[in-house]
Design a protein around this motif. Structure first.
Motif, PDB file in Angstrom:
ATOM      1  N   GLN A 283       6.523-118.887  23.212  1.00 32.09           N
ATOM      2  CA  GLN A 283       6.061-119.287  24.535  1.00 32.09           C
ATOM      3  C   GLN A 283       4.774-120.104  24.445  1.00 32.09           C
ATOM      4  O   GLN A 283       4.593-121.077  25.191  1.00 32.09           O
ATOM      5  N   ALA A 284       3.897-119.719  23.540  1.00 30.26           N
ATOM      6  CA  ALA A 284       2.644-120.471  23.358  1.00 30.26           C
ATOM      7  C   ALA A 284       2.921-121.868  22.826  1.00 30.26           C
ATOM      8  O   ALA A 284       2.244-122.832  23.191  1.00 30.26           O
ATOM      9  N   ALA A 285       3.924-122.007  21.952  1.00 27.45           N
ATOM     10  CA  ALA A 285       4.270-123.324  21.415  1.00 27.45           C
ATOM     11  C   ALA A 285       4.810-124.226  22.523  1.00 27.45           C
ATOM     12  O   ALA A 285       4.506-125.430  22.573  1.00 27.45           O
ATOM     13  N   ILE A 286       5.622-123.662  23.420  1.00 29.48           N
ATOM     14  CA  ILE A 286       6.140-124.443  24.543  1.00 29.48           C
ATOM     15  C   ILE A 286       5.000-124.882  25.457  1.00 29.48           C
ATOM     16  O   ILE A 286       4.940-126.031  25.915  1.00 29.48           O
ATOM     17  N   ALA A 287       4.081-123.958  25.744  1.00 29.42           N
ATOM     18  CA  ALA A 287       2.932-124.292  26.583  1.00 29.42           C
ATOM     19  C   ALA A 287       2.095-125.385  25.938  1.00 29.42           C
ATOM     20  O   ALA A 287       1.595-126.295  26.618  1.00 29.42           O
ATOM     21  N   ASP A 288       1.951-125.339  24.622  1.00 26.25           N
ATOM     22  CA  ASP A 288       1.192-126.367  23.913  1.00 26.25           C
ATOM     23  C   ASP A 288       1.877-127.722  24.026  1.00 26.25           C
ATOM     24  O   ASP A 288       1.214-128.755  24.201  1.00 26.25           O
ATOM     25  N   ALA A 289       3.199-127.736  23.932  1.00 30.06           N
ATOM     26  CA  ALA A 289       3.942-128.985  24.064  1.00 30.06           C
ATOM     27  C   ALA A 289       3.741-129.591  25.449  1.00 30.06           C
ATOM     28  O   ALA A 289       3.559-130.811  25.595  1.00 30.06           O
ATOM     29  N   LEU A 290       3.764-128.743  26.476  1.00 32.66           N
ATOM     30  CA  LEU A 290       3.575-129.239  27.841  1.00 32.66           C
ATOM     31  C   LEU A 290       2.170-129.793  28.040  1.00 32.66           C
ATOM     32  O   LEU A 290       1.982-130.839  28.672  1.00 32.66           O
ATOM     33  N   VAL A 291       1.175-129.103  27.489  1.00 35.57           N
ATOM     34  CA  VAL A 291      -0.203-129.591  27.595  1.00 35.57           C
ATOM     35  C   VAL A 291      -0.336-130.951  26.923  1.00 35.57           C
ATOM     36  O   VAL A 291      -0.943-131.885  27.468  1.00 35.57           O
ATOM     37  N   ARG A 292       0.252-131.103  25.762  1.00 34.56           N
ATOM     38  CA  ARG A 292       0.165-132.383  25.061  1.00 34.56           C
ATOM     39  C   ARG A 292       0.861-133.498  25.834  1.00 34.56           C
ATOM     40  O   ARG A 292       0.357-134.633  25.923  1.00 34.56           O
ATOM     41  N   ALA A 293       2.023-133.191  26.395  1.00 36.13           N
ATOM     42  CA  ALA A 293       2.748-134.198  27.169  1.00 36.13           C
ATOM     43  C   ALA A 293       1.927-134.660  28.371  1.00 36.13           C
ATOM     44  O   ALA A 293       1.865-135.856  28.687  1.00 36.13           O
ATOM     45  N   ARG A 294       1.291-133.700  29.042  1.00 33.16           N
ATOM     46  CA  ARG A 294       0.475-134.066  30.192  1.00 33.16           C
ATOM     47  C   ARG A 294      -0.731-134.896  29.784  1.00 33.16           C
ATOM     48  O   ARG A 294      -1.126-135.831  30.498  1.00 33.16           O
ATOM     49  N   GLU A 295      -1.315-134.585  28.633  1.00 32.81           N
ATOM     50  CA  GLU A 295      -2.465-135.363  28.163  1.00 32.81           C
ATOM     51  C   GLU A 295      -2.059-136.810  27.870  1.00 32.81           C
ATOM     52  O   GLU A 295      -2.785-137.751  28.210  1.00 32.81           O
ATOM     53  N   TYR A 296      -0.899-136.984  27.217  1.00 33.46           N
ATOM     54  CA  TYR A 296      -0.429-138.340  26.940  1.00 33.46           C
ATOM     55  C   TYR A 296      -0.123-139.083  28.238  1.00 33.46           C
ATOM     56  O   TYR A 296      -0.458-140.275  28.397  1.00 33.46           O
ATOM     57  N   ALA A 297       0.525-138.369  29.174  1.00 28.25           N
ATOM     58  CA  ALA A 297       0.871-139.010  30.437  1.00 28.25           C
ATOM     59  C   ALA A 297      -0.385-139.422  31.204  1.00 28.25           C
ATOM     60  O   ALA A 297      -0.465-140.548  31.738  1.00 28.25           O
TER      61      ALA A 297
ATOM     62  N   VAL B 148       2.896-102.256   1.991  1.00 30.89           N
ATOM     63  CA  VAL B 148       3.203-103.622   2.396  1.00 30.89           C
ATOM     64  C   VAL B 148       3.247-103.635   3.920  1.00 30.89           C
ATOM     65  O   VAL B 148       3.999-102.877   4.525  1.00 30.89           O
ATOM     66  N   TRP B 149       2.420-104.487   4.521  1.00 34.34           N
ATOM     67  CA  TRP B 149       2.317-104.548   5.984  1.00 34.34           C
ATOM     68  C   TRP B 149       3.266-105.608   6.518  1.00 34.34           C
ATOM     69  O   TRP B 149       3.437-106.663   5.908  1.00 34.34           O
ATOM     70  N   SER B 150       3.849-105.360   7.692  1.00 33.15           N
ATOM     71  CA  SER B 150       4.771-106.336   8.267  1.00 33.15           C
ATOM     72  C   SER B 150       4.937-106.089   9.758  1.00 33.15           C
ATOM     73  O   SER B 150       4.420-105.113  10.313  1.00 33.15           O
ATOM     74  N   LEU B 151       5.696-106.993  10.401  1.00 29.69           N
ATOM     75  CA  LEU B 151       6.066-106.857  11.800  1.00 29.69           C
ATOM     76  C   LEU B 151       7.534-106.452  11.892  1.00 29.69           C
ATOM     77  O   LEU B 151       8.318-106.705  10.981  1.00 29.69           O
ATOM     78  N   ARG B 152       7.903-105.871  13.021  1.00 30.69           N
ATOM     79  CA  ARG B 152       9.308-105.594  13.263  1.00 30.69           C
ATOM     80  C   ARG B 152      10.055-106.919  13.488  1.00 30.69           C
ATOM     81  O   ARG B 152       9.465-107.881  13.999  1.00 30.69           O
ATOM     82  N   PRO B 153      11.327-106.978  13.132  1.00 30.30           N
ATOM     83  CA  PRO B 153      12.093-108.218  13.366  1.00 30.30           C
ATOM     84  C   PRO B 153      12.110-108.647  14.830  1.00 30.30           C
ATOM     85  O   PRO B 153      12.166-109.845  15.125  1.00 30.30           O
ATOM     86  N   ASP B 154      12.063-107.676  15.762  1.00 32.08           N
ATOM     87  CA  ASP B 154      12.087-108.003  17.183  1.00 32.08           C
ATOM     88  C   ASP B 154      10.705-107.876  17.822  1.00 32.08           C
ATOM     89  O   ASP B 154      10.586-107.639  19.032  1.00 32.08           O
ATOM     90  N   SER B 155       9.675-108.065  17.035  1.00 33.52           N
ATOM     91  CA  SER B 155       8.313-107.917  17.536  1.00 33.52           C
ATOM     92  C   SER B 155       8.033-108.872  18.695  1.00 33.52           C
ATOM     93  O   SER B 155       8.430-110.046  18.661  1.00 33.52           O
ATOM     94  N   PRO B 156       7.353-108.403  19.749  1.00 35.52           N
ATOM     95  CA  PRO B 156       6.955-109.299  20.848  1.00 35.52           C
ATOM     96  C   PRO B 156       6.075-110.449  20.376  1.00 35.52           C
ATOM     97  O   PRO B 156       5.975-111.471  21.071  1.00 35.52           O
ATOM     98  N   ALA B 157       5.454-110.313  19.219  1.00 35.95           N
ATOM     99  CA  ALA B 157       4.584-111.375  18.708  1.00 35.95           C
ATOM    100  C   ALA B 157       5.355-112.670  18.506  1.00 35.95           C
ATOM    101  O   ALA B 157       4.809-113.763  18.701  1.00 35.95           O
ATOM    102  N   TYR B 158       6.623-112.575  18.118  1.00 30.17           N
ATOM    103  CA  TYR B 158       7.421-113.780  17.919  1.00 30.17           C
ATOM    104  C   TYR B 158       7.693-114.486  19.245  1.00 30.17           C
ATOM    105  O   TYR B 158       7.587-115.713  19.347  1.00 30.17           O
ATOM    106  N   ARG B 159       8.053-113.705  20.263  1.00 27.23           N
ATOM    107  CA  ARG B 159       8.314-114.292  21.579  1.00 27.23           C
ATOM    108  C   ARG B 159       7.045-114.928  22.139  1.00 27.23           C
ATOM    109  O   ARG B 159       7.089-116.045  22.691  1.00 27.23           O
ATOM    110  N   GLU B 160       5.928-114.247  21.990  1.00 24.17           N
ATOM    111  CA  GLU B 160       4.661-114.781  22.499  1.00 24.17           C
ATOM    112  C   GLU B 160       4.292-116.080  21.793  1.00 24.17           C
ATOM    113  O   GLU B 160       3.779-117.013  22.421  1.00 24.17           O
ATOM    114  N   ALA B 161       4.571-116.166  20.488  1.00 21.91           N
ATOM    115  CA  ALA B 161       4.274-117.397  19.751  1.00 21.91           C
ATOM    116  C   ALA B 161       5.159-118.539  20.229  1.00 21.91           C
ATOM    117  O   ALA B 161       4.699-119.686  20.370  1.00 21.91           O
TER     118      ALA B 161
END
Length: 214
Positions: A134-148, A119-132
């Motif tokens: 941060q990417a979600a926040i960046a996506d929110a900012l991009v969308r806000a700027r597009e609407y503005a 069974v394959w998995s990630l560690r509970p503290d995997s950097p992949a979670y933090r990177e995701a």
């Protein structure tokens, strides 16, 4: 600023990343008409499994004994005991995927031992979670700027940010990966680690400058 226009957006991120952990289960079993013989064989086979895991050294990051199960086998028509059966399961965790297949086959080659996984998995503290996140926040900012920009305005400040949740897909198991001595497996076993899905989402509210609507 309290009366300034606000844009509310949702930011999302989805990634498929390489697994960091692989877990599999090793189960030693024994069966005999005599209870003591069953227990002795079970202990010997469990010890053989432990010896192989000890010999694997750093390949095994963690191992845990799960359920120890010993029970009498009776006839359907009554309570007369016709045999005794037992099993001992051990869950093994490793990060060395190159040695994983060989280790599983060595264990499966033992008498009355079954191996299931990985069974394959990630560690509970995997950097992949933090990177995701941060990417979600960046996506929110991009969308806000597009609407503005569509309104002839610009993003001035962040007013609110909330984490709406992060999810990792269920641990991925290699389909049909169960091995036993009777199966006579090949001595070389190549395993393909299953990519792990990671998804994050945030909701954000940004203050924007006065729109140009004319």
């Amino acid at each position: 600023m309290a009366d300034a226009p606000v844009v509310a957006v949702r930011g999302e991120a989805y990634r498929e990343v390489a697994p960091e952990l692989a877990r599999f289960t090793v189960t030693a079993t024994a069966r005999d008409r005599d209870r003591e013989t069953t227990l002795t064989r079970l202990a010997e086979r469990a010890a053989a499994v432990r010896a192989l895991l000890d010999a694997a050294g750093p390949v095994v990051e963690r191992r845990e004994t799960g359920q120890v199960h010993v029970w009498p086998v009776t006839k359907r028509s009554g309570e007369r005991v016709v045999a005794y059966q037992g099993s001992v399961s051990t869950t093994v965790t490793t990060t060395d995927f190159t040695a994983l297949g060989e280790l599983m086959l060595r264990l499966a080659d033992q008498e009355q031992v079954e191996v299931a996984g990985p069974v394959w998995s990630l560690r509970p503290d995997s950097p992949a979670y933090r990177e995701a996140r941060q990417a979600a926040i960046a996506d929110a900012l991009v969308r806000a700027r597009e609407y503005a920009e569509a309104l002839g305005a610009r993003v001035i400040a962040l007013r609110e940010l909330s984490d709406t949740g992060m999810s990792a897909g269920p641990p991925m198991m290699m389909v049909g990966a169960a091995y036993s001595r009777s199966a006579e497996p090949e001595r070389e076993l190549e395993l393909d680690p299953a990519p792990q899905p990671v998804q994050a989402a945030v909701e954000a509210r940004f203050t924007i400058s006065e729109p140009v609507l004319g």
